[in-house]
Design an enzyme around this catalytic site. Sequence first.
Site, mmCIF file in Angstrom:
data_model
loop_
_atom_site.group_PDB
_atom_site.id
_atom_site.type_symbol
_atom_site.label_atom_id
_atom_site.label_comp_id
_atom_site.label_asym_id
_atom_site.label_seq_id
_atom_site.Cartn_x
_atom_site.Cartn_y
_atom_site.Cartn_z
ATOM 1 C CE1 TYR A 71 -4.149 1.887 0.543
ATOM 2 C CE2 TYR A 71 -2.596 3.397 1.573
ATOM 3 C CZ TYR A 71 -3.841 3.158 1.024
ATOM 4 O OH TYR A 71 -4.767 4.153 0.942
ATOM 5 C CG PHE A 123 -6.664 16.822 -25.484
ATOM 6 C CD1 PHE A 123 -6.768 16.487 -26.820
ATOM 7 C CD2 PHE A 123 -7.208 15.967 -24.542
ATOM 8 C CE1 PHE A 123 -7.397 15.304 -27.207
ATOM 9 C CE2 PHE A 123 -7.837 14.783 -24.920
ATOM 10 C CZ PHE A 123 -7.931 14.459 -26.255
ATOM 11 C CG ASP A 124 -11.145 16.163 -25.701
ATOM 12 O OD1 ASP A 124 -10.058 15.850 -25.202
ATOM 13 O OD2 ASP A 124 -11.935 15.334 -26.188
ATOM 14 C CG ASP A 213 -1.478 18.661 -21.698
ATOM 15 O OD1 ASP A 213 -1.046 17.510 -21.485
ATOM 16 O OD2 ASP A 213 -2.621 18.884 -22.130
ATOM 17 C CB ALA A 215 0.219 13.889 -23.358
ATOM 18 C CE LYS A 256 -2.786 10.975 -24.567
ATOM 19 N NZ LYS A 256 -3.690 10.987 -23.406
ATOM 20 C CG HIS A 448 -16.050 14.378 -28.337
ATOM 21 N ND1 HIS A 448 -15.943 15.417 -27.456
ATOM 22 C CD2 HIS A 448 -14.980 13.591 -28.119
ATOM 23 C CE1 HIS A 448 -14.844 15.276 -26.739
ATOM 24 N NE2 HIS A 448 -14.243 14.178 -27.116
HETATM 25 N N1 F0G Z 1 -3.491 16.270 -22.644
HETATM 26 C C1 F0G Z 1 -3.335 15.915 -23.925
HETATM 27 C C2 F0G Z 1 -2.499 16.757 -24.841
HETATM 28 C C3 F0G Z 1 -3.961 14.761 -24.401
HETATM 29 O O1 F0G Z 1 -3.801 14.422 -25.678
HETATM 30 C C4 F0G Z 1 -4.738 13.989 -23.492
HETATM 31 C C5 F0G Z 1 -5.416 12.790 -23.949
HETATM 32 C C6 F0G Z 1 -4.856 14.392 -22.178
HETATM 33 C C7 F0G Z 1 -4.213 15.550 -21.789
HETATM 34 C C8 F0G Z 1 -5.670 13.623 -21.166
HETATM 35 O O2 F0G Z 1 -5.037 12.465 -20.784
HETATM 36 O O3 F0G Z 1 -6.536 10.605 -21.514
HETATM 37 O O4 F0G Z 1 -4.750 10.245 -19.818
HETATM 38 O O5 F0G Z 1 -6.765 11.538 -19.248
HETATM 39 N N2 F0G Z 1 -5.547 12.503 -25.130
HETATM 40 C C9 F0G Z 1 -6.121 11.315 -25.680
HETATM 41 C C10 F0G Z 1 -6.191 11.465 -27.167
HETATM 42 C C11 F0G Z 1 -7.391 10.846 -25.057
HETATM 43 O O6 F0G Z 1 -6.832 10.618 -27.796
HETATM 44 O O7 F0G Z 1 -5.579 12.392 -27.731
HETATM 45 P P1 F0G Z 1 -5.817 11.138 -20.333
#
Ligand code: F0G
Length: 464
Positions: A71, A123-124, A213, A215, A256, A448
Amino acid sequence: MKRPIEPFRIKMTEPISLPSEKERVKYIEEAGYNIFKIRAQDIFVDFLTDSGTGAMSQQQWAGIMNGDESYAGGRNWFHFEETVKDIFQKKYVLPCHQGRVAENLFFSSILKKGDYVPNNTHFDTTRANTMHKGGIPVDLPCKELNDDSEFRFKGNFDTEGLESFINKVGPDKVPVVVITVTNNSVGGLGVSMQNVKEVRRICDKYKLLLFFDAARFAENSYFIKKYEPGYEDHTIKSVAQEMLGYGDGAMMSAKKDGMANMGGFLAVNDAELAGRLKELLILIEGFPTYGGLNGRDLEAIAIGLKEALNEEYLAYRTDHIAYFGEILQEAGCPIISPTGGHAVFLDAGKLLPHIPAEQFPGQSLTVELYRKGAIRAVEIGSLMFGGEDPNTGEKFTAKRELVRLAVPRRMYTVSHLEYTAEIVAQIVKNKGSLKGYKIVEEPKYLRHFTCRLQELVANPVSAV
Ligand code: F0G
C-alpha cells in the site's frame, strides 16, 4: 519517401478481423453514428487514439512481473519517482491514474471562477476541466499554423498574442499558462525550444506559473533535436530535460509517451502547491506512493518513459506517421502538413465543402471510414470543440473540421497504413455522396464521447 521499417519484431499477436459490409452498416447505425460506441472487436484498424493503446516492450512486461503491491512505499514507486524527477526536472511527483486526473487536481488547486488559462491549444479534457472549475480556456496557437508553409513548429504558442492577452485581462486573472507538447489538437505538431523560452520569459515578466501538458514530450523533444538549429548534437533526454526544466510543473498522461496502457502524474517544484495537491490526491485517487495505480503499472511507466526517449524508436515513430501522411495525400485526401508526432489529421472541411460546420463534415468522414473499411478515426472539429459555453450559453463551431487518425505506439505495421490509404482513396472518389449529421442526444460536457447523431437525408446544397 522510403517505406519505414519497424525497429522491433513481433513476439505475441492479437487477432483482428474485418466485419462484413452489412455488419458495418448495422453497427454504426446502432451506435448512433458515434464511433466511441462501437465494440472494439468490430473494428479492423483502430486509429481512435494513441492513448493507452500501444504495445508494451518485453522490458516493460518483465517489469510488470516485478510489481510491488504494498500500500505504501512500494519499490516501483521509488523507480517511478526517480525517473520522473530526472526527466521532468522537478522536486515533487504525484502519481495518478491518467492525465485528466492530473488536470482535475491541478486546476482545482489553482483556479478561481473567471480566471483565464492561455494554452497554445487545449486538448478537450484540459479545456473541459478548466471550464468545470469556473476557468476560461484561451487558445493561442501561432500564426504560422494557418499558412501553407512546411514550418516544423506550427504547434508553437502565439507569444505576442499571449503578452497582449495578459495585458488586456491583467496578470491577476491568469494564474497559469500551459504549453501542450506536442500540440495535439493542431496536428500533433511540435513546439520549438525558442518558443518555450519566450513563453517562460513572458511568465517571468508577469510572475505567472508555467505548466506543461506533457503527454507527448518525447516526440516533441525529437522534433527539436531534428529541426531546431543548435540541438543536433544533444541527446533526446537532454532536450527533454531542458524543455521541461523551463516549466514550474507538468501534467502528464503516461498513456502516450509513458508508453503504458494506463497512468499519469503531476510533477511540480513548489512545496506548498505539492502539499495541497497531495491532500486532494489522497482524497480522490489514493496514497501518494501509488495514486490510483498498481505498483506494476508504476514500473511499466518508469521503463516506458526511458524507452520513449530512444532516438531510433522516435525516428521510426515520426517516419511512420510521415509515410502515412504521404500515402493519404496520394489517395487524394487533404491533410494537415507537415505531419506531427502521433497522428495524421485529415482536413474534412476541405474534402467535403458541401457539408457546413454545423453538420459536422468530420463526423461524416469518420462514419464513412467505418462503413467502408471498419477503420476507426476520431472527429476533431465542431462535434468535439463546438457547442454551447456553459458559462455564457453562446453557440460556437470549431476553427477547422479535422479527422484524426492517431497511430498507437509500436502496434500497427506499414500494411495497416496502406490498407487505410486504399479505403480513403475509395471514399475520395465518392465524396459528393457523403451527408451531414445532426445531434439528437447530448450531455453537458465532452459531448463527442456519448452523443447520438442522425444522418441527414439530403445534402444542404447539391453534391460536389
Ligand atoms: N493532454 C493531452 C495533450 C492529451 O492528448 C490527453 C489525452 C490528455 C491531456 C488527457 O489524458 O486521456 O490520460 O486523461 N488525449 C487522448 C487522445 C485521449 O486521444 O488524444 P488522459
